[in-house]
Scaffold this motif. Sequence first.
Motif, mmCIF file in Angstrom:
data_model
loop_
_atom_site.group_PDB
_atom_site.id
_atom_site.type_symbol
_atom_site.label_atom_id
_atom_site.label_comp_id
_atom_site.label_asym_id
_atom_site.label_seq_id
_atom_site.Cartn_x
_atom_site.Cartn_y
_atom_site.Cartn_z
ATOM 1 N N SER A 46 -3.286 -6.602 4.515
ATOM 2 C CA SER A 46 -2.281 -6.319 5.523
ATOM 3 C C SER A 46 -2.958 -5.912 6.384
ATOM 4 O O SER A 46 -2.776 -6.551 8.205
ATOM 5 N N PHE A 63 -4.527 -3.618 -0.489
ATOM 6 C CA PHE A 63 -3.272 -3.577 0.184
ATOM 7 C C PHE A 63 -3.799 -4.217 1.859
ATOM 8 O O PHE A 63 -3.317 -4.220 2.939
ATOM 9 N N LEU A 96 0.781 -8.434 -4.225
ATOM 10 C CA LEU A 96 0.613 -6.865 -5.327
ATOM 11 C C LEU A 96 1.472 -7.666 -6.337
ATOM 12 O O LEU A 96 1.203 -7.787 -7.586
ATOM 13 N N MET A 97 2.729 -8.363 -5.918
ATOM 14 C CA MET A 97 3.648 -8.937 -7.039
ATOM 15 C C MET A 97 3.727 -10.180 -7.333
ATOM 16 O O MET A 97 4.121 -10.471 -8.450
ATOM 17 N N GLY A 151 2.525 -7.354 0.372
ATOM 18 C CA GLY A 151 3.405 -6.289 -0.861
ATOM 19 C C GLY A 151 3.862 -7.520 -1.944
ATOM 20 O O GLY A 151 3.895 -7.208 -3.387
ATOM 21 N N SER A 161 3.992 4.783 -5.732
ATOM 22 C CA SER A 161 6.105 3.960 -5.733
ATOM 23 C C SER A 161 6.246 5.355 -5.354
ATOM 24 O O SER A 161 6.023 6.666 -4.105
ATOM 25 N N GLY A 171 10.177 2.991 -5.599
ATOM 26 C CA GLY A 171 9.911 2.930 -4.636
ATOM 27 C C GLY A 171 11.105 2.528 -3.343
ATOM 28 O O GLY A 171 11.560 3.381 -2.463
ATOM 29 N N ALA A 175 1.994 -6.467 6.472
ATOM 30 C CA ALA A 175 2.461 -5.560 5.305
ATOM 31 C C ALA A 175 3.417 -6.367 4.195
ATOM 32 O O ALA A 175 3.033 -6.110 2.801
ATOM 33 N N SER A 176 4.202 -7.077 4.615
ATOM 34 C CA SER A 176 4.563 -7.802 3.691
ATOM 35 C C SER A 176 4.080 -8.929 3.269
ATOM 36 O O SER A 176 4.591 -8.678 1.756
#
Length: 439
Positions: A35, A31, A49-50, A46, A236, A369, A42-43
């Motif tokens: 980022s 992460f 990771l998805m 994320g 989370s 989350g 950060a978005s």
Amino acid sequence: MTTAMGAALRRIQLGNALSAFGNGFTVPFLFIYVSQVRDLGASTAGLVLMTFAVSALVVLPFVGRVIDRRGPLPVAVAGTVAAAAGSMGMGLASTESMVFAAAAALGAGIAVIQPTLATMIVWCSTPTTRSRAFAMQFFLNNLGLGLGGLLGGQLVDTSDPGSFVRLFSIEAAMFLVLGVAVATVRLPKAPRVEDAVPTDEGAKGGWRTLLGDRAMVQLCVLGFVMFFACYGQFESGLAAFAVEVTRISPATLGIALAANTAAIVLAQFVVLKLVEGHRRSRVMALVGLIWTVAWVAAGISGLVPGAHGVATALLISTYALFGIGESMLSPTVAPLVADLAPARLVGQYNSAFALVKQLALAIGPAVGGLMAGGGLYVAYIAMVIACSLLITTLALRLGRRLTPAQDNPLVTRAQRRPAKAEAETETEAQTSERTAVHV
């Protein structure tokens, strides 16, 4: 086990341990890398990771059928090559498109590796040695991840992208080591999976067969709740609760995570001796109760903000109890999947369970989350306690559908030995009697 089976299993386990060691170099820092180091925000991190989860969900429905048609070896090698390429690509990526492409390759490769290794362990073990084989895999995975993370933390430097290239290079190299290890394995045919590679006609209807297997469907539902309520909450809901409600520092959270790993590494083989010979469904039911206690301890830690030492101890105990429960599941769940599978569909069953796990690991963090983001911590603790109790209920219900050999293969084998010896003695007596009459 035969000598050949033991040698093959040791090679598989060594490659798997080294792969986990390489994985540990990058997982804790992924992460931050996307980022901050690559400055993609950060978005985007994320979404990366998805992407891991999505790519795994795309390939897993098809992996099992290929394993059962072609055997696990070529599929495992292909998975390690894809994972190595994705890892190296991640280290060299500097744009969003490159990062997403690398994440997709890495996620798909790891998703392929998991069921192929499980199938190979099944081939190289017997019903009575399988629990120890999977316990050893889980132990080495956690030990490798822990050591890799520890060493990676000493090498990483967020101001130097080159340090991350080194980390991802090490990970890629370890995936290739795993590929070489499994490529040189001579897989024996274990009695439990005799003729496990069928013809194309034999492999048809794999999903239909699996969905018609009530015990396997129940185990998949149970597995989903397990992974949702434990593994899916580490990064989370539980982490957010620890920081926002219990008010522990990020450094203390790292200690709690270390307590989880330590509990697994230290307790694995002690726990294995305690659970061997007991019904698998009862062991899984006990895990649900242990995790219930863990979540209650976490909830209480948020009610004693004035006693910070007590709250911290309770939260660290939560992570340690999770580790003990995980060490009880490792010799229980994966061997049960193998023992439920028809010989021609071992890969299909392993892939299906890996798919269920991946779904839980995708949905669990999202739910945790969202609830944490909304400040619904009381509802969150109530939900995960209910899930833990549901684990116990589902495990007991599953036990009523399992055969004695599936639920407790060690005891079943021990019961067969006296019966077999008695039958052999009776046969010898009858032979002697016939010989005497003839004379």
